[in-house]
Design a protein around this motif. Structure first.
Motif, PDB file in Angstrom:
ATOM      1  N   ILE A 232       0.844  -1.194   0.000  1.00  0.00           N
ATOM      2  CA  ILE A 232       0.000   0.000   0.000  1.00  0.00           C
ATOM      3  C   ILE A 232       0.876   1.239   0.000  1.00  0.00           C
ATOM      4  CG2 ILE A 232      -1.505   1.385   1.460  1.00  0.00           C
ATOM      5  CD1 ILE A 232      -3.026  -1.092   2.131  1.00  0.00           C
ATOM      6  N   ILE A 233       0.607   2.129  -0.950  1.00  0.00           N
ATOM      7  CA  ILE A 233       1.407   3.339  -1.046  1.00  0.00           C
ATOM      8  C   ILE A 233       0.484   4.535  -1.147  1.00  0.00           C
ATOM      9  CG2 ILE A 233       3.405   2.232  -2.093  1.00  0.00           C
ATOM     10  CD1 ILE A 233       2.491   3.206  -4.774  1.00  0.00           C
ATOM     11  N   GLY A 234       0.576   5.403  -0.183  1.00  0.00           N
ATOM     12  CA  GLY A 234      -0.130   6.667  -0.241  1.00  0.00           C
ATOM     13  C   GLY A 234      -1.614   6.559  -0.460  1.00  0.00           C
ATOM     14  N   CYS A 235      -2.300   5.775   0.347  1.00  0.00           N
ATOM     15  CA  CYS A 235      -3.734   5.598   0.133  1.00  0.00           C
ATOM     16  C   CYS A 235      -4.500   6.823   0.598  1.00  0.00           C
ATOM     17  CB  CYS A 235      -4.218   4.373   0.894  1.00  0.00           C
ATOM     18  SG  CYS A 235      -3.471   2.872   0.300  1.00  0.00           S
ATOM     19  N   LYS A 236      -5.304   7.365  -0.270  1.00  0.00           N
ATOM     20  CA  LYS A 236      -6.124   8.522   0.062  1.00  0.00           C
ATOM     21  C   LYS A 236      -7.582   8.131  -0.035  1.00  0.00           C
ATOM     22  CE  LYS A 236      -2.381  10.304   0.574  1.00  0.00           C
ATOM     23  NZ  LYS A 236      -1.907  10.580   1.906  1.00  0.00           N
ATOM     24  N   ASN A 237      -8.380   8.526   0.951  1.00  0.00           N
ATOM     25  CA  ASN A 237      -9.775   8.102   0.939  1.00  0.00           C
ATOM     26  C   ASN A 237     -10.730   9.184   0.471  1.00  0.00           C
ATOM     27  OD1 ASN A 237      -9.762   9.774   3.128  1.00  0.00           O
ATOM     28  ND2 ASN A 237     -10.145   8.173   4.639  1.00  0.00           N
ATOM     29  N   GLU A 238     -10.206  10.300   0.002  1.00  0.00           N
ATOM     30  CA  GLU A 238     -11.062  11.342  -0.544  1.00  0.00           C
ATOM     31  C   GLU A 238     -10.785  11.433  -2.035  1.00  0.00           C
ATOM     32  OE1 GLU A 238     -13.430  12.952   0.872  1.00  0.00           O
ATOM     33  OE2 GLU A 238     -13.070  12.061   2.819  1.00  0.00           O
ATOM     34  N   THR A 239     -11.692  10.901  -2.857  1.00  0.00           N
ATOM     35  CA  THR A 239     -11.515  10.890  -4.294  1.00  0.00           C
ATOM     36  C   THR A 239     -12.691  11.558  -4.963  1.00  0.00           C
ATOM     37  OG1 THR A 239     -10.274   8.837  -4.195  1.00  0.00           O
ATOM     38  CG2 THR A 239     -11.188   9.435  -6.326  1.00  0.00           C
TER      39      THR A 239
ATOM     40  N   GLU B 207       8.332   6.691 -15.268  1.00  0.00           N
ATOM     41  CA  GLU B 207       8.823   6.107 -14.008  1.00  0.00           C
ATOM     42  C   GLU B 207       8.226   6.915 -12.860  1.00  0.00           C
ATOM     43  OE1 GLU B 207      13.109   5.708 -13.858  1.00  0.00           O
ATOM     44  OE2 GLU B 207      13.219   5.308 -16.014  1.00  0.00           O
ATOM     45  N   TRP B 208       8.242   6.289 -11.659  1.00  0.00           N
ATOM     46  CA  TRP B 208       7.853   7.058 -10.485  1.00  0.00           C
ATOM     47  C   TRP B 208       8.559   6.542  -9.250  1.00  0.00           C
ATOM     48  CZ3 TRP B 208       2.164   6.297  -8.404  1.00  0.00           C
ATOM     49  CH2 TRP B 208       1.953   4.969  -8.032  1.00  0.00           C
ATOM     50  N   VAL B 209       8.574   7.388  -8.247  1.00  0.00           N
ATOM     51  CA  VAL B 209       9.175   7.077  -6.946  1.00  0.00           C
ATOM     52  C   VAL B 209       8.137   7.358  -5.880  1.00  0.00           C
ATOM     53  CG1 VAL B 209      10.962   7.685  -5.270  1.00  0.00           C
ATOM     54  CG2 VAL B 209      11.515   7.617  -7.720  1.00  0.00           C
ATOM     55  N   PHE B 210       7.940   6.402  -4.991  1.00  0.00           N
ATOM     56  CA  PHE B 210       7.109   6.631  -3.803  1.00  0.00           C
ATOM     57  C   PHE B 210       8.025   6.833  -2.614  1.00  0.00           C
ATOM     58  CE2 PHE B 210       5.364   4.209  -0.064  1.00  0.00           C
ATOM     59  CZ  PHE B 210       4.594   5.247   0.423  1.00  0.00           C
ATOM     60  N   ARG B 211       7.762   7.895  -1.844  1.00  0.00           N
ATOM     61  CA  ARG B 211       8.547   8.190  -0.645  1.00  0.00           C
ATOM     62  C   ARG B 211       7.596   8.294   0.542  1.00  0.00           C
ATOM     63  NH1 ARG B 211      10.356  12.975  -0.817  1.00  0.00           N
ATOM     64  NH2 ARG B 211       9.416  13.714  -2.761  1.00  0.00           N
TER      65      ARG B 211
ATOM     66  N   TYR C 205       5.207  11.459  -3.966  1.00  0.00           N
ATOM     67  CA  TYR C 205       5.473  10.717  -5.192  1.00  0.00           C
ATOM     68  C   TYR C 205       6.192  11.627  -6.173  1.00  0.00           C
ATOM     69  CZ  TYR C 205       1.707   7.878  -3.282  1.00  0.00           C
ATOM     70  OH  TYR C 205       0.915   7.128  -2.449  1.00  0.00           O
ATOM     71  N   ASP C 206       7.225  11.102  -6.805  1.00  0.00           N
ATOM     72  CA  ASP C 206       7.933  11.806  -7.866  1.00  0.00           C
ATOM     73  C   ASP C 206       7.590  11.125  -9.193  1.00  0.00           C
ATOM     74  OD1 ASP C 206       9.333  13.362  -5.898  1.00  0.00           O
ATOM     75  OD2 ASP C 206      10.679  11.650  -5.618  1.00  0.00           O
TER      76      ASP C 206
ATOM     77  N   SER D  24      13.328  11.449   2.384  1.00  0.00           N
ATOM     78  CA  SER D  24      14.239  11.764   1.280  1.00  0.00           C
ATOM     79  C   SER D  24      14.649  10.511   0.513  1.00  0.00           C
ATOM     80  CB  SER D  24      15.488  12.460   1.821  1.00  0.00           C
ATOM     81  OG  SER D  24      16.160  11.631   2.761  1.00  0.00           O
ATOM     82  N   LEU D  25      14.556   9.337   1.156  1.00  0.00           N
ATOM     83  CA  LEU D  25      14.920   8.076   0.506  1.00  0.00           C
ATOM     84  C   LEU D  25      13.684   7.406  -0.075  1.00  0.00           C
ATOM     85  CD1 LEU D  25      17.426   6.637   3.144  1.00  0.00           C
ATOM     86  CD2 LEU D  25      17.947   7.888   1.029  1.00  0.00           C
ATOM     87  N   PRO D  26      13.794   6.819  -1.263  1.00  0.00           N
ATOM     88  CA  PRO D  26      12.634   6.181  -1.892  1.00  0.00           C
ATOM     89  C   PRO D  26      12.234   4.894  -1.193  1.00  0.00           C
ATOM     90  CG  PRO D  26      14.598   5.817  -3.214  1.00  0.00           C
ATOM     91  CD  PRO D  26      14.987   6.774  -2.128  1.00  0.00           C
ATOM     92  N   SER D  27      10.930   4.645  -1.153  1.00  0.00           N
ATOM     93  CA  SER D  27      10.402   3.378  -0.651  1.00  0.00           C
ATOM     94  C   SER D  27      10.161   2.393  -1.782  1.00  0.00           C
ATOM     95  CB  SER D  27       9.096   3.616   0.112  1.00  0.00           C
ATOM     96  OG  SER D  27       9.271   4.529   1.161  1.00  0.00           O
ATOM     97  N   VAL D  28       9.669   2.904  -2.917  1.00  0.00           N
ATOM     98  CA  VAL D  28       9.403   2.084  -4.100  1.00  0.00           C
ATOM     99  C   VAL D  28       9.780   2.901  -5.329  1.00  0.00           C
ATOM    100  CG1 VAL D  28       7.645   0.875  -5.459  1.00  0.00           C
ATOM    101  CG2 VAL D  28       7.473   0.877  -2.974  1.00  0.00           C
ATOM    102  N   VAL D  29      10.461   2.255  -6.281  1.00  0.00           N
ATOM    103  CA  VAL D  29      10.810   2.882  -7.553  1.00  0.00           C
ATOM    104  C   VAL D  29      10.473   1.909  -8.673  1.00  0.00           C
ATOM    105  CG1 VAL D  29      12.627   3.952  -8.942  1.00  0.00           C
ATOM    106  CG2 VAL D  29      12.736   4.081  -6.444  1.00  0.00           C
ATOM    107  N   THR D  30       9.627   2.317  -9.610  1.00  0.00           N
ATOM    108  CA  THR D  30       9.280   1.422 -10.720  1.00  0.00           C
ATOM    109  C   THR D  30       9.115   2.206 -12.017  1.00  0.00           C
ATOM    110  OG1 THR D  30       6.844   1.544 -10.600  1.00  0.00           O
ATOM    111  CG2 THR D  30       7.944  -0.030  -9.126  1.00  0.00           C
TER     112      THR D  30
END
Length: 225
Positions: free
Chosen positions: A14-21, A176-180, A164-165, A185-191
């Protein structure tokens, strides 16, 4: 009656789950006006057609080494009715009225749909701030692209404060994207973002890979009405 939902072992993805959409026609951006970068990326993926969508189905898959996990979703965005289907069970719920069980499923839905619809979330989600870099080195390909960073508020959502970058081309295509987590400052997921295909005027990237080749997240059985 539905049985207790069995959560899959990659819930930690789970990355950055937001419940207001916000998914109403008001979220659609007038294509005639001068778009922001976030709006231009969303338009590249077809957000201007979202108001015509009545049903979205997809299967969320993860291959990690030799392990495979999957779960399927049906979402009716006009009513916010959601159905989760796994090998163990099926759970139907409405996002406007969640109980303790359906709230767990909703958190997973927000995660999985974020992986698929992140370009739209740039426009839909509230409580965000943006920053941009004209030239940035993409972390996997090392190509020079543009970078858009979105940071979520520390209030609200399932995992507040995340960042997210997005690395995108001159044509506003995310590559590409980066989840932080918590805007570290360090990435958690990069794909990567790859394997784009158009479904009823929504252009979706079906595949994400990391730099090691041991992780692949991808979408199958996509259906848009």
């Amino acid at each position: 009656m539905y049985k207790v939902l069995i959560l899959l072992p990659f819930l930690s993805l789970i990355i950055g789950c937001k419940n207001e959409t916000k998914t109403s026609e008001a979220a659609d951006v007038d294509s005639e006006k001068n778009l922001t970068t976030a709006e231009a990326i969303a338009h590249k993926n077809g957000i201007q057609h979202w108001s015509t969508i009545s049903e979205l189905k997809f299967t969320f898959n993860v291959d990690r080494g030799e392990n495979h996990y999957e779960r399927s979703w049906m979402w009716l965005p006009k009513t916010n009715d959601v159905t989760l289907i796994t090998k163990e069970d099926t759970l139907a719920f409405n996002r406007a009225s969640l109980d303790s069980l359906s709230q767990q499923a909703d958190a997973i839905f927000i995660n999985d749909s974020y992986w698929l619809l992140a370009p739209f979330k740039l426009v839909w989600d509230k409580g965000t701030t943006f920053s941009e870099r004209e030239k940035a080195i993409a972390p996997i390909s090392k190509d020079t692209m543009h970078q858009l960073t979105i940071v979520y508020s520390n209030e609200g959502g399932y995992t507040p404060g995340d960042a997210y970058d997005f690395y995108y081309t001159d044509t506003f295509t995310i590559k590409e994207w980066v989840f932080r987590k918590r805007n570290d400052s360090l990435p958690s997921v990069v794909t990567t973002w790859e394997d784009y295909e158009t479904f009823s005027e929504l252009t979706l990237a079906k595949t994400r890979r990391d730099s090691t080749g041991n992780f692949k997240l991808y979408f199958t059985d996509i259906s848009v009405k």
